[in-house]
Motif scaffolding. Structure first.
Motif, short mmCIF file in Angstrom:
data_model
loop_
_atom_site.label_atom_id
_atom_site.label_comp_id
_atom_site.label_asym_id
_atom_site.label_seq_id
_atom_site.Cartn_x
_atom_site.Cartn_y
_atom_site.Cartn_z
N ALA A 123 0.81 -1.22 0.00
CA ALA A 123 0.00 0.00 0.00
C ALA A 123 0.84 1.27 0.00
O ALA A 123 0.32 2.36 0.27
CB ALA A 123 -0.92 -0.01 1.23
N LEU A 124 2.12 1.16 -0.34
CA LEU A 124 3.04 2.28 -0.19
C LEU A 124 2.98 3.34 -1.28
O LEU A 124 3.45 4.46 -1.06
CB LEU A 124 4.49 1.76 -0.13
CG LEU A 124 5.11 1.53 1.23
CD1 LEU A 124 6.52 0.98 1.08
CD2 LEU A 124 5.13 2.81 2.06
N VAL A 125 2.45 3.01 -2.45
CA VAL A 125 2.56 3.94 -3.58
C VAL A 125 2.09 5.37 -3.23
O VAL A 125 2.82 6.34 -3.46
CB VAL A 125 1.83 3.41 -4.82
CG1 VAL A 125 1.69 4.50 -5.89
CG2 VAL A 125 2.61 2.24 -5.42
N PRO A 126 0.88 5.56 -2.69
CA PRO A 126 0.46 6.94 -2.40
C PRO A 126 1.35 7.64 -1.37
O PRO A 126 1.53 8.86 -1.43
CB PRO A 126 -0.97 6.79 -1.90
CG PRO A 126 -1.11 5.36 -1.52
CD PRO A 126 -0.20 4.59 -2.40
N ILE A 127 1.90 6.89 -0.43
CA ILE A 127 2.79 7.49 0.56
C ILE A 127 4.08 7.96 -0.10
O ILE A 127 4.53 9.09 0.12
CB ILE A 127 3.07 6.50 1.71
CG1 ILE A 127 1.81 6.31 2.55
CG2 ILE A 127 4.22 6.99 2.59
CD1 ILE A 127 1.93 5.26 3.62
N LEU A 128 4.68 7.09 -0.91
CA LEU A 128 5.93 7.47 -1.58
C LEU A 128 5.71 8.58 -2.60
O LEU A 128 6.57 9.45 -2.78
CB LEU A 128 6.55 6.25 -2.24
CG LEU A 128 7.06 5.16 -1.28
CD1 LEU A 128 7.55 3.94 -2.06
CD2 LEU A 128 8.17 5.69 -0.37
N GLU A 129 4.57 8.57 -3.26
CA GLU A 129 4.27 9.64 -4.22
C GLU A 129 4.14 10.99 -3.53
O GLU A 129 4.51 12.03 -4.09
CB GLU A 129 2.97 9.33 -4.96
CG GLU A 129 3.10 8.30 -6.05
CD GLU A 129 1.80 8.09 -6.79
OE1 GLU A 129 1.86 7.76 -7.98
OE2 GLU A 129 0.73 8.25 -6.17
N GLY A 130 3.61 10.99 -2.31
CA GLY A 130 3.31 12.24 -1.63
C GLY A 130 4.36 12.72 -0.65
O GLY A 130 4.20 13.79 -0.05
N LEU A 131 5.43 11.95 -0.45
CA LEU A 131 6.44 12.33 0.54
C LEU A 131 7.06 13.68 0.20
O LEU A 131 7.48 13.93 -0.94
CB LEU A 131 7.54 11.29 0.62
CG LEU A 131 7.34 10.12 1.59
CD1 LEU A 131 8.48 9.12 1.44
CD2 LEU A 131 7.25 10.61 3.03
N THR A 132 7.14 14.54 1.19
CA THR A 132 7.75 15.86 1.01
C THR A 132 9.12 15.95 1.66
O THR A 132 9.76 17.00 1.59
CB THR A 132 6.84 16.96 1.58
OG1 THR A 132 6.61 16.71 2.97
CG2 THR A 132 5.51 16.99 0.85
N VAL A 133 9.57 14.86 2.28
CA VAL A 133 10.89 14.84 2.89
C VAL A 133 11.84 14.08 1.97
O VAL A 133 11.42 13.20 1.22
CB VAL A 133 10.86 14.17 4.29
CG1 VAL A 133 9.90 14.92 5.20
CG2 VAL A 133 10.45 12.70 4.18
N PRO A 134 13.14 14.42 1.97
CA PRO A 134 14.08 13.75 1.09
C PRO A 134 14.36 12.32 1.53
O PRO A 134 14.55 12.04 2.71
CB PRO A 134 15.34 14.61 1.18
CG PRO A 134 15.23 15.30 2.50
CD PRO A 134 13.78 15.51 2.75
N VAL A 135 14.37 11.42 0.55
CA VAL A 135 14.66 10.01 0.80
C VAL A 135 15.78 9.56 -0.13
O VAL A 135 15.73 9.82 -1.34
CB VAL A 135 13.41 9.13 0.55
CG1 VAL A 135 13.74 7.65 0.77
CG2 VAL A 135 12.26 9.55 1.46
#
Length: 255
Positions: free
Chosen positions: A172-184
């Motif tokens: 279920a990670l896609v929307p979280i990774l798409e919306g992350l505003t912190v650098p990874v």
């Protein structure tokens, strides 16, 4: 030992005024796996590591859910007085890092994901039963490898349920990774790990490729030759390099 709810966590903090780096372990691992990365980074950073519930030197608990790991990270940061850490997570720890960063974008400097997190997981009944069978077959070995930081002090079924929940969260990670505003920054390994076969891990790794295009906050810092289980031991310089790269990019924003 840090008391948290019905348990107590073993926490190590080198102290000092350097950038606070908080290490998040794999599913059943202990903080001892970060030893080489910490040595590679050296004393210019404040290194904070800890053992999750029933791992390493920490105490057992009635709750081994993912949300419990989120609360444990909150507790460690509060107890150590850390406001904007740089989170470095391996596998399950990388999953925790991006979830925590998504929930607390103003409280995290950035995340380094060591061979994870990847938006792919087994969500079907057959996959879950495969996981349960794997751990039931390993039930006599788990207590023997727990002191090595390779398993938790819990039952085979509890190991399996943590793994199943992790698969569901990864899927279920896609929307979280798409919306992350912190650098990874990702450090990506090669090859499968125990319980996987037929290139499943390599398939999972490809799932971040479109996300790297859609979200510029996600970057691959390094691709290394070691596999998922050996990456911290064999490619620790690449992990340390990703931490330095992210810290340099953030500059004075890190505190």
């Amino acid at each position: 030992m840090l008391p948290v709810e019905d348990t107590a966590l073993a926490v190590t903090d080198t102290g000092g005024t350097g950038i606070p780096v908080v290490y998040l372990n794999g599913s059943y691992a202990s903080q001892k796996h970060w030893k080489q990365v910490i040595a590679d980074l050296g004393p210019g950073y404040r290194h904070i590591s800890y053992d999750e519930r029933a791992r390493g030197k920490s105490k057992r608990s009635a709750d081994y859910s993912f949300e419990a790991t989120v609360r444990d990270l909150d507790a460690v940061l509060k107890a150590r007085g850390v406001e904007r850490p740089l989170l470095v997570g391996w596998s399950y720890g990388a999953l925790l890092g991006v979830h925590w960063g998504d929930r607390n974008p103003d409280r995290v400097a950035g995340v380094v994901g060591v061979d994870g997190p990847f938006p792919m997981g087994w969500t079907d009944a057959a996959g879950h039963e495969r996981i349960r069978k794997l751990f039931r077959r390993a039930r006599f070995v788990l207590p023997l490898i727990a002191p090595l930081g390779l398993a938790a002090r819990m039952s085979a079924d509890q190991h399996a349920e943590i793994n199943i929940e992790g698969h569901m969260l990864h899927a279920a990670l896609v929307p979280i990774l798409e919306g992350l505003t912190v650098p990874v920054r990702y450090v990506v390994a090669s090859g499968d790990h125990t319980g996987d076969a037929g290139g499943e891990m390599d398939q999972a790794r490809t799932t971040i490729e479109p996300l790297l295009v859609r979200n510029p906050n996600l970057t691959v810092s390094a691709r290394v030759t070691s596999n998922h289980e050996k990456i911290l031991a064999k490619d620790s310089p690449a992990v340390a390099g990703a931490v330095r790269e992210l810290a340099a990019a953030l500059g004075r924003e890190v505190g």
